[in-house]
Design a protein around this motif. Structure first.
Motif, PDB file in Angstrom:
ATOM      1  N   SER A   5      54.655  48.288  55.847  1.00 36.74           N
ATOM      2  CA  SER A   5      53.539  48.127  54.915  1.00 36.74           C
ATOM      3  C   SER A   5      52.995  46.710  55.039  1.00 36.74           C
ATOM      4  N   PHE A   6      51.834  46.496  54.448  1.00 37.82           N
ATOM      5  CA  PHE A   6      51.237  45.157  54.473  1.00 37.82           C
ATOM      6  C   PHE A   6      50.284  45.058  53.293  1.00 37.82           C
ATOM      7  N   TYR A   7      50.420  43.988  52.494  1.00 32.15           N
ATOM      8  CA  TYR A   7      49.560  43.851  51.312  1.00 32.15           C
ATOM      9  C   TYR A   7      48.543  42.737  51.525  1.00 32.15           C
ATOM     10  N   HIS A   8      47.275  43.110  51.466  1.00 36.42           N
ATOM     11  CA  HIS A   8      46.188  42.131  51.542  1.00 36.42           C
ATOM     12  C   HIS A   8      45.778  41.782  50.114  1.00 36.42           C
ATOM     13  N   PRO A   9      45.729  40.492  49.765  1.00 37.05           N
ATOM     14  CA  PRO A   9      45.387  40.145  48.382  1.00 37.05           C
ATOM     15  C   PRO A   9      43.958  40.532  48.011  1.00 37.05           C
ATOM     16  N   ARG A  10      43.757  40.698  46.710  1.00 30.91           N
ATOM     17  CA  ARG A  10      42.453  41.138  46.191  1.00 30.91           C
ATOM     18  C   ARG A  10      41.626  39.973  45.667  1.00 30.91           C
ATOM     19  N   THR A  11      42.102  38.786  45.844  1.00 28.27           N
ATOM     20  CA  THR A  11      41.327  37.623  45.397  1.00 28.27           C
ATOM     21  C   THR A  11      41.102  36.717  46.603  1.00 28.27           C
ATOM     22  N   ARG A  12      40.127  35.822  46.470  1.00 31.55           N
ATOM     23  CA  ARG A  12      39.887  34.893  47.568  1.00 31.55           C
ATOM     24  C   ARG A  12      40.037  33.468  47.072  1.00 31.55           C
ATOM     25  N   SER A  13      41.086  32.839  47.511  1.00 31.25           N
ATOM     26  CA  SER A  13      41.342  31.457  47.125  1.00 31.25           C
ATOM     27  C   SER A  13      42.309  30.899  48.159  1.00 31.25           C
ATOM     28  N   ARG A  14      42.595  29.632  48.028  1.00 34.65           N
ATOM     29  CA  ARG A  14      43.558  29.050  48.953  1.00 34.65           C
ATOM     30  C   ARG A  14      44.924  29.748  48.780  1.00 34.65           C
ATOM     31  N   ALA A  15      45.243  30.059  47.525  1.00 33.92           N
ATOM     32  CA  ALA A  15      46.527  30.724  47.260  1.00 33.92           C
ATOM     33  C   ALA A  15      46.578  32.095  47.945  1.00 33.92           C
ATOM     34  N   SER A  16      45.440  32.775  48.014  1.00 26.24           N
ATOM     35  CA  SER A  16      45.411  34.090  48.675  1.00 26.24           C
ATOM     36  C   SER A  16      45.684  33.931  50.167  1.00 26.24           C
ATOM     37  N   VAL A  17      45.093  32.889  50.764  1.00 30.44           N
ATOM     38  CA  VAL A  17      45.315  32.678  52.202  1.00 30.44           C
ATOM     39  C   VAL A  17      46.783  32.305  52.441  1.00 30.44           C
ATOM     40  N   ASP A  18      47.339  31.494  51.536  1.00 26.10           N
ATOM     41  CA  ASP A  18      48.768  31.151  51.649  1.00 26.10           C
ATOM     42  C   ASP A  18      49.617  32.419  51.581  1.00 26.10           C
ATOM     43  N   TYR A  19      49.273  33.268  50.607  1.00 24.28           N
ATOM     44  CA  TYR A  19      50.018  34.519  50.450  1.00 24.28           C
ATOM     45  C   TYR A  19      49.904  35.369  51.719  1.00 24.28           C
ATOM     46  N   LEU A  20      48.677  35.476  52.204  1.00 22.32           N
ATOM     47  CA  LEU A  20      48.405  36.299  53.385  1.00 22.32           C
ATOM     48  C   LEU A  20      49.209  35.796  54.587  1.00 22.32           C
ATOM     49  N   GLU A  21      49.247  34.485  54.746  1.00 21.28           N
ATOM     50  CA  GLU A  21      50.015  33.909  55.862  1.00 21.28           C
ATOM     51  C   GLU A  21      51.505  34.285  55.727  1.00 21.28           C
ATOM     52  N   PRO A  38      59.284  39.676  47.306  1.00 21.77           N
ATOM     53  CA  PRO A  38      59.461  38.498  48.160  1.00 21.77           C
ATOM     54  C   PRO A  38      59.041  37.237  47.401  1.00 21.77           C
ATOM     55  N   SER A  39      59.619  36.100  47.778  1.00 17.63           N
ATOM     56  CA  SER A  39      59.331  34.866  47.028  1.00 17.63           C
ATOM     57  C   SER A  39      57.845  34.511  47.088  1.00 17.63           C
ATOM     58  N   HIS A  40      57.178  34.839  48.191  1.00 17.65           N
ATOM     59  CA  HIS A  40      55.761  34.466  48.271  1.00 17.65           C
ATOM     60  C   HIS A  40      54.904  35.294  47.295  1.00 17.65           C
ATOM     61  N   ALA A  41      55.377  36.487  46.944  1.00 17.43           N
ATOM     62  CA  ALA A  41      54.630  37.293  45.966  1.00 17.43           C
ATOM     63  C   ALA A  41      54.776  36.685  44.566  1.00 17.43           C
ATOM     64  N   VAL A  42      55.994  36.265  44.235  1.00 16.50           N
ATOM     65  CA  VAL A  42      56.218  35.643  42.910  1.00 16.50           C
ATOM     66  C   VAL A  42      55.399  34.359  42.819  1.00 16.50           C
ATOM     67  N   ALA A  43      55.418  33.555  43.883  1.00 13.38           N
ATOM     68  CA  ALA A  43      54.665  32.290  43.878  1.00 13.38           C
ATOM     69  C   ALA A  43      53.168  32.557  43.742  1.00 13.38           C
ATOM     70  N   PHE A  44      52.694  33.583  44.411  1.00 14.33           N
ATOM     71  CA  PHE A  44      51.266  33.932  44.364  1.00 14.33           C
ATOM     72  C   PHE A  44      50.845  34.306  42.944  1.00 14.33           C
ATOM     73  N   VAL A  45      51.670  35.109  42.277  1.00 12.57           N
ATOM     74  CA  VAL A  45      51.336  35.532  40.913  1.00 12.57           C
ATOM     75  C   VAL A  45      51.382  34.334  39.961  1.00 12.57           C
ATOM     76  N   LYS A  46      52.420  33.521  40.102  1.00 17.92           N
ATOM     77  CA  LYS A  46      52.522  32.356  39.216  1.00 17.92           C
ATOM     78  C   LYS A  46      51.316  31.438  39.413  1.00 17.92           C
ATOM     79  N   ASN A  47      50.942  31.249  40.647  1.00 21.81           N
ATOM     80  CA  ASN A  47      49.790  30.407  40.948  1.00 21.81           C
ATOM     81  C   ASN A  47      48.523  30.927  40.258  1.00 21.81           C
ATOM     82  N   GLN A  48      48.346  32.235  40.294  1.00 21.43           N
ATOM     83  CA  GLN A  48      47.147  32.808  39.656  1.00 21.43           C
ATOM     84  C   GLN A  48      47.192  32.647  38.136  1.00 21.43           C
ATOM     85  N   ILE A  49      48.377  32.828  37.558  1.00 25.39           N
ATOM     86  CA  ILE A  49      48.497  32.664  36.100  1.00 25.39           C
ATOM     87  C   ILE A  49      48.184  31.208  35.740  1.00 25.39           C
ATOM     88  N   GLU A  50      48.723  30.285  36.507  1.00 20.01           N
ATOM     89  CA  GLU A  50      48.440  28.858  36.246  1.00 20.01           C
ATOM     90  C   GLU A  50      46.945  28.568  36.393  1.00 20.01           C
TER      91      GLU A  50
END
Lengths: 337, 441
Positions: free
Chosen positions: A94-110, B189-201
């Motif tokens: 599986s692979f999850y592409h984020p639904r938002t666009r921000s630096r954090a999304s690109v970090d997540y995607l990487e 995965p840790s990157h998912a938790v970090a991603f969610v926390k980042n969005q909440i912040e």
């Protein structure tokens, strides 16, 4: 190795760097979906039911990996079922592409790309090689595809043949697609008197839809389907392969499967129509496709306010185009001629 | 916020409204006490706390009715991280809960038709169509819904809410805050938790601007503590279904669920559930079940069929079948121990990533198996909900596994949580009759 890939949010270049060729499943047309009834309810869309039926009915024999990216709730469900139940004999990813666009999304995607790489390493038993080169090859192919889509009227092919060429991108290795499609960029065709339309929606299927468009005196001059126009990703800049893949994916044209808003999509469609000279927009929407269906009323209003005619064709990609939809398309074009 | 708006709010909610609702509650309590005999042949009398529930829900919607001009309003999804909002005194409205109210009051179909007339496909979620139709028609059974100042959409229950809230953002022209929670096929995965926390912040400064005040971390800690306390109490309430006979059915839980969804983080919600738990314990002590004669016990999976809750409840009760647990109501209980008031944002990221709907079909199967054992049920009813794909896809292989691995029969009921046009009463009755025969009732 071959990966049977369901649509569409995944990094092709990553798979290639592991020596895996992704071959996409959009239905496929003509598949008998009854075999999928054992695992999926009838209110799941025909792309997903068809995909599963094709694989379970023997199609998986041609694949080594099944990749189900998370593009919507139904793909989520299918991916989860394949991971958790012994439906198919081939490993699923599986692979999850984020639904938002921000630096954090690109970090997540990487990070998600790195996770997928770890999974691919386990399955293939090898390391990724030349990931940056693989990315650049995909970028070249996307660049050729973008030019092919932008210069539709220069290509002297019927809509069906034109899309046959365009959709080679779904299964050919990037370099082969580039070699096949590039000569068409320098071809020339005479002026066309056909009604120029923009095709939006999910996928240009069933192919009878394209014949019907031609027969009704129309030609597709711009594409915003998920399968074609919305897969175009720009060249990346980063020299780290995974970061570059993530940046590219995050910069694709607006699509609800990646969280694009109605406003972004209407701007994009109006821009496409202006650049291509399209006078009408045909939405080919697969029944039960929530990401597309939700935005249609607002998109339709925005486009019509700008003087474009629109029509919505709700299709089942595994079935032939119903006569009723042909008639609707003819009616749209008659009112414009 | 205007002085007139505040005055209207003060009078409408805190003076006249509160008094009227209190009077209404006292009247209902008196009526319940003075009722000589509860006449239902199969069900025991309703819980004594029921009038308090009605008061809480009515007060919530009454507050909403007067909120514009006095308080900032957020429309939020049922799985949204509400603690930050509550700590900022932003008033939440839950379109899904409003949808359920419309379903129960049988007005949802009318609103769905309004949405469909505006071009929204009948294949879209019936909560979304109910909500959009209610907005377009200006009709609601709760008097009036306040206009939102912000929309908060958390994708941990489905992707549908994302498209739905985009429509709302377009309609109201207000900011949309998206908390994207990657689906958990396996462990987070840790990157998912970090991603969610980042969005909440990232959402905090946006919400602070809207609220016109800064977030107090002390207040956030207190709100988080009360959320945890309410969830823990709710857990003990749903777990009381383990007793034989069960003092509560899933149908009761569907109704008493409203405060844990809409009013987490408030003292009054904690107090309410504490009273409810006391009453349930008293009933257990007296050997009093929700049904007068509990013969078989079932587990429910998925959302309720809101417009047929009573019909289905009566149909099962007359056969002596108690629906003692549900995966749906359990969802607001099972994460209680993940909530940590001392680390509100970290635990928030983790909690809101882990609802059952954001986890794989195999996880749900394991949850059902655990519940089958814990509640000692005789069978499972799987509501295949046309409007909720994340909950429903996976039920077909789950049903097979429940029979073959857990050894309990499971019945799939085709329906919809809010649109009666996707429900065939005769078909469901026939299938249920056959299923109950297999169970021997």
């Amino acid at each position: 190795m071959i990966a049977a890939a369901l649509p569409i949010l995944y990094p092709r270049e990553l798979l290639r760097s592991f020596g895996v060729l992704p071959v996409e499943l959009w239905g496929p047309p003509g598949t008998k979906t009854a075999i999928a009834d054992r695992w999926l309810q009838a209110y799941t869309c025909s792309i997903i039911r068809g995909g599963l039926a094709f694989l379970a009915g023997g199609g998986q024999d041609h694949a080594d990996i099944i990749l189900v990216p998370h593009g919507c709730d139904s793909l989520q469900g299918l991916g989860s079922v394949l991971l958790d139940f012994p439906v198919l004999s081939k490993p699923a990813l599986s692979f999850y592409h984020p639904r938002t666009r921000s630096r954090a999304s690109v970090d997540y995607l990487e990070a998600e790309i790195e996770s997928l790489a770890e999974e691919l390493q386990k399955i293939t038993g090898r390391e990724a090689t030349d990931a940056l080169e693989a990315t650049i090859r995909e970028e070249e192919a996307d660049s050729v595809l973008a030019k092919l889509l932008a210069g539709r009227l220069q290509v002297a092919l019927s809509c069906r043949d034109y899309y046959r060429l365009v959709r080679c991108r779904e299964y050919l290795p990037a370099e082969q697609f580039t070699a096949l499609a590039r000569p068409w960029l320098s071809s020339e065709s005479g002026p066309s008197s056909a009604m120029p339309v923009l095709l939006s929606g999910v996928v240009p299927e069933p192919s009878g839809l394209l014949d019907a468009l031609n027969e009704a005196g129309a030609v597709v001059v711009a594409d915003d389907t998920i399968a074609c126009g919305r897969r175009l990703t720009p060249e990346g800049r980063d020299q780290s392969a995974y970061r570059r893949m993530a940046e590219r994916m995050a910069s694709a044209p607006p699509c609800p499967t990646r969280g694009a808003s109605v406003e972004e999509r209407s701007r994009h469609l109006l821009d496409l129509a202006k650049r291509s000279g399209a006078k009408a927009v045909v939405f080919a929407v697969v029944k039960f496709c929530e990401p597309e269906l939700f935005q249609l009323p607002l998109l339709k209003t925005a486009l019509e306010r700008a003087g474009l005619r629109t029509t919505i064709l709700e299709v089942d990609v595994t079935e032939p185009l119903p006569q009723q939809l042909k008639t609707r398309m003819e009616a749209l074009l008659e009112t414009m001629s | 916020m205007s002085a007139a708006g505040r005055l209207r709010y003060l009078f409408g909610v805190h003076i006249a409204g509160r008094a009227a609702l209190r009077f209404e509650r006292l009247r209902s309590e008196h009526k319940m006490r003075s009722r000589e005999s509860w006449r239902h042949r199969h069900l025991e009398r309703p819980l004594d706390v029921s009038p308090r529930l009605k008061e809480l829900i009515s007060r919530h919607y009454l507050t909403g009715r007067y909120a514009n001009g006095a308080r900032k309003v957020a429309w939020v999804t049922s799985g949204a991280p509400i603690e930050v909002l509550t700590a900022l005194n932003i008033f939440p409205i839950y379109p899904e809960n409003h949808g359920a109210v419309c379903g129960i009051r049988r007005t949802a179909e009318e609103y769905c038709k309004h949405a469909e007339a505006a071009g929204y496909s009948r294949d879209l979620c019936s909560y979304a169509r109910t909500d959009i139709g209610s907005i377009l028609s200006g009709k609601t059974p709760v008097g009036r819904l306040p206009r939102p100042d912000v929309l908060i959409c958390c994708t941990n229950i489905c992707q549908t809410v994302l498209y739905w809230y985009q429509v709302l953002a377009h309609h109201f022209g207000v900011p949309l805050v998206i908390i994207d929670t990657p689906f958990l096929y396996r462990e987070a995965p840790s990157h998912a938790v970090a991603f969610v926390k980042n969005q909440i912040e990232d959402s905090i400064p946006v919400l602070e601007r809207i609220a016109g005040r800064s977030l107090s971390h002390g207040r956030l800690r207190d709100v988080t503590r009360m959320s945890r306390d309410a969830c823990e109490l709710w857990l003990r309430i749903v777990e009381s279904g383990r007793m034989k006979p069960s003092p509560i059915t899933a149908f009761d839980q569907f109704i008493h669920l409203a405060p844990i969804v809409e009013m987490r983080g408030h003292r009054y919600t904690v107090d309410y559930y504490a009273s409810m738990l006391r009453e349930l314990n008293t009933r257990v002590g007296r050997g009093m079940g929700a049904l007068k004669d509990e013969r078989k016990r079932l587990l429910w999976d998925n959302l309720p069929i809101w417009f047929r809750v009573r019909w289905l409840g009566d149909l099962l009760a007359e056969r002596g079948v108690s629906l003692v647990a549900s995966t749906y109501t359990n969802a607001w209980a099972e994460l209680a121990d993940m909530i940590d008031p001392e680390r509100p944002l970290d635990s928030c990221a983790s909690v809101y990533l882990h609802p059952i709907l954001n986890r794989g079909t195999g996880h749900k199967l394991e949850t059902m198996k655990r519940m089958i054992d814990y509640y000692e049920v005789d069978g499972v009813l799987l509501h295949s909900d046309r409007s909720c794909k994340p909950y429903s896809i996976g039920q077909l292989p789950q049903r097979e596994s429940l029979s073959s691995e857990a050894g309990v029969p499971a019945l799939l009921i085709e329906a919809d949580h809010n649109d009666p046009r996707s429900f065939s009463e005769e078909q469901v009755r026939n299938r249920l009759d056959a299923f109950l025969e297999v169970l021997g009732v």
